[in-house]
Design a protein around this motif. Structure first.
Motif, mmCIF file in Angstrom:
data_model
loop_
_atom_site.group_PDB
_atom_site.id
_atom_site.type_symbol
_atom_site.label_atom_id
_atom_site.label_comp_id
_atom_site.label_asym_id
_atom_site.label_seq_id
_atom_site.Cartn_x
_atom_site.Cartn_y
_atom_site.Cartn_z
ATOM 1 N N ALA A 70 0.832 -1.195 0.000
ATOM 2 C CA ALA A 70 0.000 0.000 0.000
ATOM 3 C C ALA A 70 0.869 1.248 0.000
ATOM 4 O O ALA A 70 1.883 1.315 0.694
ATOM 5 N N GLN A 71 0.484 2.225 -0.791
ATOM 6 C CA GLN A 71 1.242 3.469 -0.870
ATOM 7 C C GLN A 71 0.994 4.293 0.380
ATOM 8 O O GLN A 71 -0.132 4.400 0.862
ATOM 9 N N THR A 72 2.066 4.859 0.919
ATOM 10 C CA THR A 72 1.938 5.681 2.107
ATOM 11 C C THR A 72 1.263 7.001 1.745
ATOM 12 O O THR A 72 1.695 7.696 0.824
ATOM 13 N N GLU A 99 -3.535 17.863 13.227
ATOM 14 C CA GLU A 99 -3.773 16.422 13.273
ATOM 15 C C GLU A 99 -3.460 15.833 11.908
ATOM 16 O O GLU A 99 -4.052 16.224 10.898
ATOM 17 N N LEU A 100 -2.498 14.916 11.880
ATOM 18 C CA LEU A 100 -2.083 14.249 10.653
ATOM 19 C C LEU A 100 -2.379 12.758 10.769
ATOM 20 O O LEU A 100 -2.213 12.166 11.833
ATOM 21 N N ARG A 101 -2.789 12.175 9.637
ATOM 22 C CA ARG A 101 -3.076 10.747 9.601
ATOM 23 C C ARG A 101 -2.243 10.116 8.487
ATOM 24 O O ARG A 101 -2.229 10.611 7.360
ATOM 25 N N CYS A 102 -1.530 9.029 8.826
ATOM 26 C CA CYS A 102 -0.631 8.370 7.867
ATOM 27 C C CYS A 102 -1.012 6.909 7.754
ATOM 28 O O CYS A 102 -1.061 6.193 8.760
ATOM 29 N N ARG A 103 -1.285 6.459 6.515
ATOM 30 C CA ARG A 103 -1.691 5.080 6.310
ATOM 31 C C ARG A 103 -0.486 4.155 6.433
ATOM 32 O O ARG A 103 0.548 4.384 5.821
ATOM 33 N N GLY A 104 -0.651 3.091 7.191
ATOM 34 C CA GLY A 104 0.420 2.117 7.386
ATOM 35 C C GLY A 104 0.274 1.417 8.714
ATOM 36 O O GLY A 104 -0.313 1.937 9.658
ATOM 37 N N LYS A 105 0.811 0.199 8.801
ATOM 38 C CA LYS A 105 0.742 -0.570 10.036
ATOM 39 C C LYS A 105 2.037 -1.343 10.215
ATOM 40 O O LYS A 105 2.270 -2.333 9.531
ATOM 41 N N PRO A 106 2.913 -0.897 11.139
ATOM 42 C CA PRO A 106 2.823 0.373 11.873
ATOM 43 C C PRO A 106 3.565 1.481 11.139
ATOM 44 O O PRO A 106 4.188 1.237 10.103
ATOM 45 N N ARG A 130 -4.954 0.427 10.903
ATOM 46 C CA ARG A 130 -4.473 0.619 9.549
ATOM 47 C C ARG A 130 -3.756 1.943 9.324
ATOM 48 O O ARG A 130 -3.295 2.198 8.217
ATOM 49 N N TYR A 131 -3.634 2.773 10.316
ATOM 50 C CA TYR A 131 -2.994 4.072 10.133
ATOM 51 C C TYR A 131 -2.501 4.604 11.474
ATOM 52 O O TYR A 131 -2.929 4.151 12.537
ATOM 53 N N GLY A 132 -1.569 5.567 11.378
ATOM 54 C CA GLY A 132 -1.068 6.237 12.561
ATOM 55 C C GLY A 132 -1.573 7.672 12.597
ATOM 56 O O GLY A 132 -1.835 8.282 11.555
ATOM 57 N N VAL A 133 -1.712 8.209 13.796
ATOM 58 C CA VAL A 133 -2.241 9.566 13.971
ATOM 59 C C VAL A 133 -1.265 10.385 14.810
ATOM 60 O O VAL A 133 -0.781 9.916 15.846
ATOM 61 N N LEU A 134 -0.947 11.589 14.332
ATOM 62 C CA LEU A 134 -0.140 12.551 15.095
ATOM 63 C C LEU A 134 -1.023 13.742 15.426
ATOM 64 O O LEU A 134 -1.659 14.310 14.531
ATOM 65 N N THR A 135 -1.046 14.113 16.693
ATOM 66 C CA THR A 135 -1.857 15.242 17.144
ATOM 67 C C THR A 135 -0.983 16.196 17.939
ATOM 68 O O THR A 135 -0.271 15.774 18.859
ATOM 69 N N LEU A 136 -1.031 17.476 17.573
ATOM 70 C CA LEU A 136 -0.296 18.523 18.288
ATOM 71 C C LEU A 136 -1.289 19.598 18.690
ATOM 72 O O LEU A 136 -1.928 20.227 17.834
ATOM 73 N N VAL A 137 -1.444 19.818 19.987
ATOM 74 C CA VAL A 137 -2.401 20.803 20.501
ATOM 75 C C VAL A 137 -1.654 22.039 20.983
ATOM 76 O O VAL A 137 -0.445 22.009 21.235
ATOM 77 N N TYR A 147 7.544 17.621 9.313
ATOM 78 C CA TYR A 147 6.923 16.466 9.954
ATOM 79 C C TYR A 147 6.925 15.330 8.929
ATOM 80 O O TYR A 147 6.549 15.536 7.770
ATOM 81 N N ALA A 148 7.345 14.149 9.353
ATOM 82 C CA ALA A 148 7.483 13.033 8.414
ATOM 83 C C ALA A 148 6.889 11.771 9.009
ATOM 84 O O ALA A 148 6.923 11.546 10.229
ATOM 85 N N CYS A 149 6.346 10.934 8.106
ATOM 86 C CA CYS A 149 5.790 9.633 8.479
ATOM 87 C C CYS A 149 6.574 8.551 7.752
ATOM 88 O O CYS A 149 6.745 8.612 6.532
ATOM 89 N N TYR A 150 7.066 7.566 8.519
ATOM 90 C CA TYR A 150 7.849 6.463 7.950
ATOM 91 C C TYR A 150 7.092 5.153 8.156
ATOM 92 O O TYR A 150 6.859 4.748 9.301
ATOM 93 N N PRO A 151 6.707 4.466 7.069
ATOM 94 C CA PRO A 151 6.156 3.127 7.252
ATOM 95 C C PRO A 151 7.249 2.191 7.750
ATOM 96 O O PRO A 151 8.416 2.347 7.410
ATOM 97 N N MET A 152 6.852 1.210 8.563
ATOM 98 C CA MET A 152 7.806 0.291 9.165
ATOM 99 C C MET A 152 7.685 -1.091 8.516
ATOM 100 O O MET A 152 6.580 -1.580 8.268
ATOM 101 N N TYR A 153 8.837 -1.701 8.242
ATOM 102 C CA TYR A 153 8.870 -3.076 7.746
ATOM 103 C C TYR A 153 9.280 -3.965 8.908
ATOM 104 O O TYR A 153 10.341 -3.781 9.506
ATOM 105 N N CYS A 154 8.414 -4.932 9.237
ATOM 106 C CA CYS A 154 8.638 -5.743 10.428
ATOM 107 C C CYS A 154 8.755 -7.221 10.072
ATOM 108 O O CYS A 154 7.996 -7.730 9.232
ATOM 109 N N GLU A 155 9.684 -7.887 10.709
ATOM 110 C CA GLU A 155 9.820 -9.333 10.680
ATOM 111 C C GLU A 155 9.836 -9.800 12.121
ATOM 112 O O GLU A 155 10.807 -9.570 12.837
#
Length: 387
Positions: A70-72, A99-106, A130-137, A147-155
């Motif tokens: 899936a594309q980030t 509030e930012l939402r980034c598709r990916g797990k994790p 299915r996604y991560g959320v960043l919130t700054l109040v 601000y950057a979102c990195y999808p993680m590759y897990c084994e």
């Protein structure tokens, strides 16, 4: 009796005639059901039935499931139920919530260093299915940055960032009272290196602010032509090929509407930075000397002008504390380019057996160090010939 036999014979003939008619009718019906030119084939015994062969084993091929990764995608949550795909930059008014939402797990997030160091509870990251959320109040102008979102590759439990699939956005937090991102330093020392681009991080909180570069003494505005010096609203000013005349005290001025503010002062110090580590050449006065003779080992480097080269030596006499005597010099080298020769000469008077071995010279500049070696042999002193 004859009458009975007569009737019995008649009935037998009648039954035989009826049977022949029925067989003939059935054969005609089969011919009508079979198309002309085709013949019926005898049915083959089915697998699993009683046959001469045993039951055939059927091997099921494994199903290979292929799914495209899936594309980030990074989106900004505007309000409940409304989302907006982000571009290179976005603006969020200071005081509002980002509030930012980034598709990916994790996924994993990176934020400006100010937020990483000052953890006051305003920043929160949550991983959903299915996604991560960043919130700054309670955002401020100081939160301006990337601000950057990195999808993680897990084994199993081992996970790593997929840097090539990262999604980044630069977020401005316009502040009506602060045009520059606040800094605790009154001035910042920046080293200008020859042929290395240098950035003056005059970071503004609003992309609408007009920014100019100024020299403190003499008080003049520095020309920004886009080639020698350029400006990027996400980075600041870049001096692409620093020269000695760029050194001095500089600062930035931002203006927006009726507001005009100055940035931190930048003390620019010019250093003639070499292009590469030195390439020394070592040479001994002789590779074989007799006891009592004097040894001279030179180590020379030819490089850019005004680049400092430091020399260090390793020699056999160090093991017994034999003192080090060296002569160092710098001299210009002829040619089109401005170059110089730096040289260090190691002197060993009245060589002894302990002076036999490897002599190593290490030349070092701001780019690195290089070592070269030579070997010297000590032989007995020749006896004078008798007359």
């Amino acid at each position: 009796m004859p009458l009975v036999n007569l009737f019995g014979s008649k009935w037998k003939l009648l039954l035989s005639a009826l049977l022949i008619c029925a067989v003939t009718f059935e054969l005609d019906a089969q011919e009508q059901r079979t198309p002309p030119g085709r013949t019926t084939k005898p049915s083959k015994p089915k697998l699993g039935k009683t046959t001469n062969k045993g039951p055939r084993a059927v091997t099921a091929k494994p199903k290979i499931k292929t799914t495209a990764p899936a594309q980030t995608v990074l989106t900004q949550v505007l309000n409940r139920g409304k989302f907006k795909k982000v571009g290179e930059t976005i603006s969020v008014q200071s005081g509002d919530t980002l509030e930012l939402r980034c598709r990916g797990k994790p996924v994993q997030w990176s934020v400006p260093s100010y937020l990483e160091e000052d953890d006051d509870g305003r920043l929160r990251t949550v991983q959903q299915e299915r996604y991560g959320v960043l919130t700054l109040v309670n955002s401020t102008g100081a939160d301006t940055g990337e601000y950057a979102c990195y999808p993680m590759y897990c084994e199993d439990t081992d996970c790593r960032k997929e840097y090539d699939k990262a999604v980044k956005v630069f977020v401005f937090f316009p502040d009506p009272h602060e045009l520059f991102v606040p800094s605790s330093d009154y001035y910042e020392v920046i080293q200008l290196r020859t042929n290395w681009p240098t950035v003056l991080p005059c970071q503004v909180t609003s992309p609408e602010a007009k920014v100019t570069l100024h020299r403190e003494f003499p008080p003049v505005e520095v020309a920004v032509d886009g080639t020698e010096i350029s400006f990027n609203v996400k980075k600041g000013f870049t001096i692409h090929r620093p020269r000695p005349y760029h050194a001095g005290a500089l600062y930035c001025v931002a203006s927006l509407g009726n507001l005009r503010q100055s940035s931190t002062k930048y003390m620019l110090i010019y250093v003639n930075y070499p292009m590469a580590p030195p390439s020394p050449v070592i040479q001994a006065s002789s590779s074989s000397l007799a006891l009592g003779e004097n040894l001279r080992v030179s180590c020379s480097v030819v490089g850019e002008q005004n680049v400092v080269v430091e020399f260090t030596w390793e020699y056999p006499g160090q093991q017994i504390g034999r003192p080090l005597y060296t002569q160092e010099s710098i001299s210009p080298v002829g040619g089109g380019a401005a170059r110089q020769q730096s040289q260090s000469i190691l002197l060993v008077d009245e060589i002894r057996d302990v002076d036999q071995g490897t002599y190593t010279c290490t030349a070092q500049n701001l780019q690195g160090a290089t070592s070269v070696s030579t070997t010297v042999k000590v032989v007995p002193k020749a006896k004078p010939k008798k007359p």
